[in-house]
Motif scaffolding. Structure first.
Motif, PDB file in Angstrom:
ATOM      1  N   ALA A  87       0.874  -1.174   0.000  1.00 41.23           N
ATOM      2  CA  ALA A  87       0.000   0.000   0.000  1.00 41.23           C
ATOM      3  C   ALA A  87       0.910   1.222   0.000  1.00 41.23           C
ATOM      4  N   PRO A  88       1.290   1.720  -1.184  1.00 41.21           N
ATOM      5  CA  PRO A  88       2.275   2.813  -1.231  1.00 41.21           C
ATOM      6  C   PRO A  88       1.878   4.024  -0.397  1.00 41.21           C
ATOM      7  N   TYR A  89       0.585   4.344  -0.385  1.00 43.17           N
ATOM      8  CA  TYR A  89       0.079   5.407   0.485  1.00 43.17           C
ATOM      9  C   TYR A  89      -0.774   4.767   1.562  1.00 43.17           C
ATOM     10  N   LEU A  90      -0.413   4.998   2.827  1.00 40.48           N
ATOM     11  CA  LEU A  90      -1.121   4.374   3.946  1.00 40.48           C
ATOM     12  C   LEU A  90      -1.958   5.428   4.666  1.00 40.48           C
ATOM     13  N   PRO A  91      -3.280   5.346   4.569  1.00 39.06           N
ATOM     14  CA  PRO A  91      -4.141   6.365   5.179  1.00 39.06           C
ATOM     15  C   PRO A  91      -4.385   6.110   6.668  1.00 39.06           C
ATOM     16  N   TYR A  92      -5.089   7.025   7.275  1.00 39.13           N
ATOM     17  CA  TYR A  92      -5.536   6.951   8.670  1.00 39.13           C
ATOM     18  C   TYR A  92      -4.404   6.933   9.685  1.00 39.13           C
ATOM     19  N   MET A  93      -3.206   7.340   9.308  1.00 40.56           N
ATOM     20  CA  MET A  93      -2.103   7.354  10.259  1.00 40.56           C
ATOM     21  C   MET A  93      -2.058   8.638  11.096  1.00 40.56           C
ATOM     22  N   ARG A  94      -2.684   9.705  10.620  1.00 37.23           N
ATOM     23  CA  ARG A  94      -2.597  10.987  11.331  1.00 37.23           C
ATOM     24  C   ARG A  94      -3.518  11.044  12.549  1.00 37.23           C
ATOM     25  N   GLN A  95      -4.626  10.295  12.510  1.00 38.27           N
ATOM     26  CA  GLN A  95      -5.575  10.320  13.633  1.00 38.27           C
ATOM     27  C   GLN A  95      -5.105   9.294  14.663  1.00 38.27           C
ATOM     28  N   ASP A  96      -4.032   9.656  15.393  1.00 40.12           N
ATOM     29  CA  ASP A  96      -3.424   8.713  16.329  1.00 40.12           C
ATOM     30  C   ASP A  96      -3.662   9.087  17.783  1.00 40.12           C
ATOM     31  N   THR A  97      -4.559  10.043  18.010  1.00 41.11           N
ATOM     32  CA  THR A  97      -4.976  10.394  19.356  1.00 41.11           C
ATOM     33  C   THR A  97      -6.387  10.962  19.271  1.00 41.11           C
ATOM     34  N   ARG A  98      -7.023  11.143  20.433  1.00 38.71           N
ATOM     35  CA  ARG A  98      -8.378  11.691  20.445  1.00 38.71           C
ATOM     36  C   ARG A  98      -8.260  13.211  20.628  1.00 38.71           C
ATOM     37  N   PHE A  99      -8.419  13.952  19.531  1.00 38.07           N
ATOM     38  CA  PHE A  99      -8.269  15.403  19.578  1.00 38.07           C
ATOM     39  C   PHE A  99      -9.476  16.083  20.206  1.00 38.07           C
ATOM     40  N   HIS A 100     -10.663  15.475  20.067  1.00 38.61           N
ATOM     41  CA  HIS A 100     -11.891  16.009  20.660  1.00 38.61           C
ATOM     42  C   HIS A 100     -12.678  14.857  21.279  1.00 38.61           C
ATOM     43  N   PRO A 101     -13.477  15.125  22.290  1.00 38.49           N
ATOM     44  CA  PRO A 101     -14.210  14.055  22.979  1.00 38.49           C
ATOM     45  C   PRO A 101     -15.043  13.211  22.017  1.00 38.49           C
ATOM     46  N   GLY A 102     -14.932  11.911  22.190  1.00 43.64           N
ATOM     47  CA  GLY A 102     -15.758  10.984  21.422  1.00 43.64           C
ATOM     48  C   GLY A 102     -15.207  10.571  20.080  1.00 43.64           C
ATOM     49  N   GLU A 103     -14.086  11.166  19.637  1.00 45.48           N
ATOM     50  CA  GLU A 103     -13.535  10.829  18.327  1.00 45.48           C
ATOM     51  C   GLU A 103     -12.932   9.431  18.315  1.00 45.48           C
ATOM     52  N   ALA A 104     -13.052   8.765  17.173  1.00 45.71           N
ATOM     53  CA  ALA A 104     -12.367   7.485  16.971  1.00 45.71           C
ATOM     54  C   ALA A 104     -10.872   7.736  16.799  1.00 45.71           C
ATOM     55  N   ILE A 105     -10.049   6.912  17.449  1.00 43.27           N
ATOM     56  CA  ILE A 105      -8.603   6.966  17.239  1.00 43.27           C
ATOM     57  C   ILE A 105      -8.318   5.985  16.111  1.00 43.27           C
ATOM     58  N   SER A 106      -8.325   6.512  14.890  1.00 44.74           N
ATOM     59  CA  SER A 106      -8.402   5.672  13.697  1.00 44.74           C
ATOM     60  C   SER A 106      -7.134   4.877  13.410  1.00 44.74           C
ATOM     61  N   ALA A 107      -5.962   5.420  13.731  1.00 51.01           N
ATOM     62  CA  ALA A 107      -4.708   4.763  13.339  1.00 51.01           C
ATOM     63  C   ALA A 107      -4.601   3.332  13.867  1.00 51.01           C
ATOM     64  N   PRO A 108      -4.741   3.090  15.179  1.00 49.65           N
ATOM     65  CA  PRO A 108      -4.638   1.708  15.647  1.00 49.65           C
ATOM     66  C   PRO A 108      -5.793   0.827  15.193  1.00 49.65           C
ATOM     67  N   ILE A 109      -6.980   1.407  15.015  1.00 47.02           N
ATOM     68  CA  ILE A 109      -8.125   0.616  14.546  1.00 47.02           C
ATOM     69  C   ILE A 109      -7.876   0.132  13.119  1.00 47.02           C
ATOM     70  N   PHE A 110      -7.400   1.048  12.267  1.00 52.23           N
ATOM     71  CA  PHE A 110      -7.126   0.662  10.883  1.00 52.23           C
ATOM     72  C   PHE A 110      -5.963  -0.327  10.820  1.00 52.23           C
ATOM     73  N   PRO A 126       4.965   6.561   5.685  1.00 52.79           N
ATOM     74  CA  PRO A 126       3.691   6.815   6.360  1.00 52.79           C
ATOM     75  C   PRO A 126       3.781   8.060   7.229  1.00 52.79           C
ATOM     76  N   HIS A 127       2.687   8.780   7.315  1.00 50.49           N
ATOM     77  CA  HIS A 127       2.665  10.045   8.054  1.00 50.49           C
ATOM     78  C   HIS A 127       2.426   9.743   9.533  1.00 50.49           C
ATOM     79  N   LEU A 128       3.497   9.414  10.241  1.00 51.50           N
ATOM     80  CA  LEU A 128       3.412   9.010  11.636  1.00 51.50           C
ATOM     81  C   LEU A 128       3.711  10.191  12.554  1.00 51.50           C
ATOM     82  N   HIS A 129       3.045  10.225  13.691  1.00 56.19           N
ATOM     83  CA  HIS A 129       3.277  11.285  14.668  1.00 56.19           C
ATOM     84  C   HIS A 129       3.684  10.674  16.012  1.00 56.19           C
ATOM     85  N   ARG A 130       2.680  10.427  16.857  1.00 53.18           N
ATOM     86  CA  ARG A 130       2.977   9.903  18.187  1.00 53.18           C
ATOM     87  C   ARG A 130       3.412   8.435  18.160  1.00 53.18           C
ATOM     88  N   ASN A 131       3.154   7.758  17.039  1.00 52.27           N
ATOM     89  CA  ASN A 131       3.700   6.419  16.818  1.00 52.27           C
ATOM     90  C   ASN A 131       4.828   6.570  15.805  1.00 52.27           C
TER      91      ASN A 131
END
Length: 305
Positions: A87-110, A126-131
């Motif tokens: 997968a040359p481009y890997l999506p959902y890596m930027r949402q690696d924390t809950r920025f607002h209440p109730g948000e899905a933390i998409s990176a580990p789920i994906f 991959p666009h990694l931040h806290r991971n």
């Protein structure tokens, strides 16, 4: 042949090159959509005891993810020894924390979704931040292919008098790497706060940039806003029109056209996301090397007992 490469439709040219380098038989997936929106995926049935490599573009991942799961599972049903994913481009890596209440933390789920689908993963920058590393998210074998060498080679061949410009502090790591490989100088724009709601960007040493051609570098360009603001600032310094150098050309809506309208001399990207006007840097050679390393380990299929 013990290797079969299954390309999804949007990455055919890149996939064919990877398949050739891996000496794999190429067996495209048949994808039929019914009137109700459901998909019927059909594979070459000759997959018993072979290593399967899926090559899928995930630029529009929500429309592809379920089909990817169906193909991986079907390959195992047909007896594949292992199923890997490029997968040359890997999506959902930027949402690696809950920025607002109730948000899905998409990176580990994906990441878990992909782990349930394939035995190994190869991707480009991959666009990694806290991971900071893929193995912090994935328990399956992964390979992070860096685009820096290929991008530096392009700069050396096409802009020998370049100065690389990073649009923000986050870009410093990859801009510096590319600049070192291309043996050209680089600078990173600094943000200067002039009030509670006023921020401007500034090139740290405009004098050092004179006489050179600016190349603005970023890893992902979606809306293009950051790069457009950088182009505007460089223009105020009297520098020549800049080339935009991008790893992943996501380009939402008319981002490519707006970059040109903002004064970009040229927009150049790798081919991790197909874009006929700007793809100029081939990633298949590096992707094939990474795949070869994983295939040599011959990761057992998740379906194996």
């Amino acid at each position: 042949m013990s290797r079969v490469l299954i390309p999804f439709p949007d990455l055919q040219p890149l996939a064919l090159e990877v398949g050739s380098r891996l000496q794999a038989r190429v067996a495209p997936v048949g994808w039929r959509r019914f009137p109700d929106g459901e998909s019927l995926l059909t594979l070459d049935a000759r997959l018993n005891a072979v290593d399967v490599v899926l090559v899928a573009g995930l630029r529009n991942v929500d429309s592809v993810a379920l089909a990817l799961r169906f193909v991986a599972e079907t390959a195992r049903d047909l007896g594949a020894r292992s199923v890997g994913l490029v997968a040359p481009y890997l999506p959902y890596m930027r949402q690696d924390t809950r920025f607002h209440p109730g948000e899905a933390i998409s990176a580990p789920i994906f990441a878990r979704f992909l782990e349930q689908s394939v035995d190994w993963l190869v991707t480009v920058d991959p666009h990694l931040h806290r991971n900071p590393r893929l193995d912090g998210l994935f328990s399956i074998p992964t390979r992070h292919v860096a685009a820096a060498a290929a991008m530096a080679a392009w700069v050396q061949a096409n802009v020998p008098d370049a100065i690389l410009i990073g649009p923000d502090s986050e870009s410093a790591q990859w801009v510096g790497d590319i600049a070192a490989r291309a043996q050209v100088p680089f600078q990173v724009l600094a943000k200067i706060r002039e009030g509670d709601r006023s921020v401007r960007v500034s090139l740290p040493d405009p004098v050092a940039a004179r006489g050179r051609t600016p190349v603005v570098v970023d890893d992902i360009v979606s809306s293009g806003h950051t790069m457009i603001e950088t182009l505007k600032h460089l223009a105020t310094l009297g520098l020549p029109p800049a080339t935009c150098l991008v790893t992943h050309a996501v380009f939402s809506e008319d981002a490519y056209e707006r970059l040109l309208a903002a004064g970009a001399r040229r927009v150049v990207s790798t081919d991790t996301i197909p874009h006929p006007a700007c793809n100029a840097i081939a990633m298949a050679p590096a992707l094939a090397v990474a795949c070869e390393a994983l295939l040599a380990g011959r990761t057992p299929s998740l379906a194996a007992p």
